[in-house]
Scaffold this motif. Sequence first.
Motif, mmCIF file in Angstrom:
data_model
loop_
_atom_site.group_PDB
_atom_site.id
_atom_site.type_symbol
_atom_site.label_atom_id
_atom_site.label_comp_id
_atom_site.label_asym_id
_atom_site.label_seq_id
_atom_site.Cartn_x
_atom_site.Cartn_y
_atom_site.Cartn_z
ATOM 1 N N MET A 7 -45.439 45.647 -35.795
ATOM 2 C CA MET A 7 -44.535 44.601 -35.393
ATOM 3 C C MET A 7 -44.571 43.465 -36.396
ATOM 4 S SD MET A 7 -42.398 43.805 -33.151
ATOM 5 C CE MET A 7 -41.511 42.396 -32.613
ATOM 6 N N ARG A 8 -45.753 43.115 -36.877
ATOM 7 C CA ARG A 8 -45.852 42.035 -37.851
ATOM 8 C C ARG A 8 -45.158 42.404 -39.146
ATOM 9 N NH1 ARG A 8 -51.960 39.633 -37.353
ATOM 10 N NH2 ARG A 8 -51.720 38.819 -35.252
ATOM 11 N N SER A 9 -45.331 43.668 -39.567
ATOM 12 C CA SER A 9 -44.704 44.077 -40.816
ATOM 13 C C SER A 9 -43.187 44.032 -40.686
ATOM 14 C CB SER A 9 -45.180 45.459 -41.223
ATOM 15 O OG SER A 9 -44.842 46.398 -40.242
ATOM 16 N N LEU A 10 -42.657 44.367 -39.520
ATOM 17 C CA LEU A 10 -41.222 44.286 -39.276
ATOM 18 C C LEU A 10 -40.764 42.845 -39.364
ATOM 19 C CD1 LEU A 10 -38.564 45.653 -38.461
ATOM 20 C CD2 LEU A 10 -39.229 45.292 -36.086
ATOM 21 N N LYS A 57 -34.601 34.640 -32.035
ATOM 22 C CA LYS A 57 -35.480 35.601 -31.371
ATOM 23 C C LYS A 57 -34.871 35.883 -30.008
ATOM 24 C CE LYS A 57 -40.137 36.273 -29.556
ATOM 25 N NZ LYS A 57 -41.434 35.645 -29.338
ATOM 26 N N CYS A 58 -34.504 37.129 -29.790
ATOM 27 C CA CYS A 58 -33.896 37.550 -28.531
ATOM 28 C C CYS A 58 -34.886 38.440 -27.791
ATOM 29 C CB CYS A 58 -32.597 38.311 -28.778
ATOM 30 S SG CYS A 58 -31.393 37.382 -29.735
ATOM 31 N N THR A 59 -35.179 38.093 -26.565
ATOM 32 C CA THR A 59 -36.099 38.874 -25.758
ATOM 33 C C THR A 59 -35.298 39.840 -24.894
ATOM 34 O OG1 THR A 59 -37.580 36.988 -25.715
ATOM 35 C CG2 THR A 59 -38.013 38.744 -24.138
ATOM 36 N N THR A 60 -35.600 41.143 -25.018
ATOM 37 C CA THR A 60 -34.925 42.173 -24.243
ATOM 38 C C THR A 60 -35.955 42.913 -23.404
ATOM 39 O OG1 THR A 60 -35.189 43.826 -25.977
ATOM 40 C CG2 THR A 60 -33.199 42.449 -26.085
ATOM 41 N N GLU A 61 -35.482 43.911 -22.683
ATOM 42 C CA GLU A 61 -36.389 44.717 -21.864
ATOM 43 C C GLU A 61 -37.380 45.492 -22.738
ATOM 44 O OE1 GLU A 61 -33.841 47.278 -19.640
ATOM 45 O OE2 GLU A 61 -32.995 45.645 -18.466
ATOM 46 N N ARG A 62 -36.974 45.857 -23.939
ATOM 47 C CA ARG A 62 -37.821 46.645 -24.827
ATOM 48 C C ARG A 62 -38.747 45.792 -25.677
ATOM 49 N NH1 ARG A 62 -34.196 51.517 -27.240
ATOM 50 N NH2 ARG A 62 -34.129 52.722 -25.324
ATOM 51 N N SER A 70 -39.005 42.065 -28.332
ATOM 52 C CA SER A 70 -38.341 40.990 -29.056
ATOM 53 C C SER A 70 -37.561 41.555 -30.234
ATOM 54 C CB SER A 70 -39.359 39.980 -29.574
ATOM 55 O OG SER A 70 -40.020 39.385 -28.485
ATOM 56 N N VAL A 71 -36.380 40.954 -30.461
ATOM 57 C CA VAL A 71 -35.526 41.332 -31.576
ATOM 58 C C VAL A 71 -35.202 40.069 -32.347
ATOM 59 C CG1 VAL A 71 -33.307 42.335 -32.238
ATOM 60 C CG2 VAL A 71 -34.530 43.226 -30.257
ATOM 61 N N ALA A 127 -31.527 33.424 -26.310
ATOM 62 C CA ALA A 127 -31.958 33.446 -27.695
ATOM 63 C C ALA A 127 -32.659 32.137 -28.025
ATOM 64 C CB ALA A 127 -30.768 33.640 -28.623
ATOM 65 N N THR A 128 -33.771 32.240 -28.726
ATOM 66 C CA THR A 128 -34.497 31.060 -29.171
ATOM 67 C C THR A 128 -34.267 30.923 -30.667
ATOM 68 O OG1 THR A 128 -36.185 31.557 -27.523
ATOM 69 C CG2 THR A 128 -36.733 29.933 -29.202
ATOM 70 N N GLN A 129 -33.805 29.740 -31.074
ATOM 71 C CA GLN A 129 -33.513 29.524 -32.485
ATOM 72 C C GLN A 129 -34.751 29.001 -33.205
ATOM 73 O OE1 GLN A 129 -30.259 26.876 -33.227
ATOM 74 N NE2 GLN A 129 -30.675 26.762 -35.408
ATOM 75 N N TYR A 130 -34.993 29.565 -34.390
ATOM 76 C CA TYR A 130 -36.090 29.130 -35.242
ATOM 77 C C TYR A 130 -35.520 28.828 -36.621
ATOM 78 C CZ TYR A 130 -39.210 31.076 -31.718
ATOM 79 O OH TYR A 130 -39.866 31.350 -30.552
ATOM 80 N N GLN A 131 -36.242 27.995 -37.348
ATOM 81 C CA GLN A 131 -35.818 27.681 -38.705
ATOM 82 C C GLN A 131 -37.017 27.854 -39.632
ATOM 83 O OE1 GLN A 131 -33.652 24.090 -39.006
ATOM 84 N NE2 GLN A 131 -33.224 24.336 -41.173
#
Length: 162
Positions: free
Chosen positions: A1-4, A28-33, A35-36, A46-50
């Motif tokens: 996951m970190r490498s992704l 960062k979008c949290t889904t059932e499967r 984080s994307v 969706a949580t926005q990051y910069q």
Amino acid sequence: MRSLLVIMLVFFITSSKCDASNSVRYYKCTTERGSVYSKHPCPGNATQYQLVYNDAGDEVTAEQQLHYKTLNNIEKTQIIRNLQREISKKRHDVAMLNQKRDRAEREQQAKLDKASKGRDSKKVNKEVQRSLKAINKDYFNQKKVIDKEIDKLEKKLKRFVD
């Protein structure tokens, strides 16, 4: 996951260099499967990051190189440990097969000993011989499969250790 995550962040950084800005926005979008991470917000929560970075050229600092080497070593160590555990598990499976075969052979031998005192000793002897042959055939087939799996795992392990 970190490498992704690292790959995605590098992609965002390199794609945003064309914009000549020193920051990248990602979501960062949290889904059932799980984080994307995306450049565009998802329809849900969706949580926005910069991400702010130095535009000091394409040079990678020594500290960044050390960080990547550390991550690679950690991943390599985990892979080696998991392969060793899998090999150990397969060897344990072989030991359990040995015990199972030995137990079945002892039962057949006890049956033969008991029958040798009676009239049907030849009939029981043939039956026991067939049973022992079937037990050994099944044992060797299962052992062959497990030995092949162990060989594959050992080859994988050898690639990481060398």
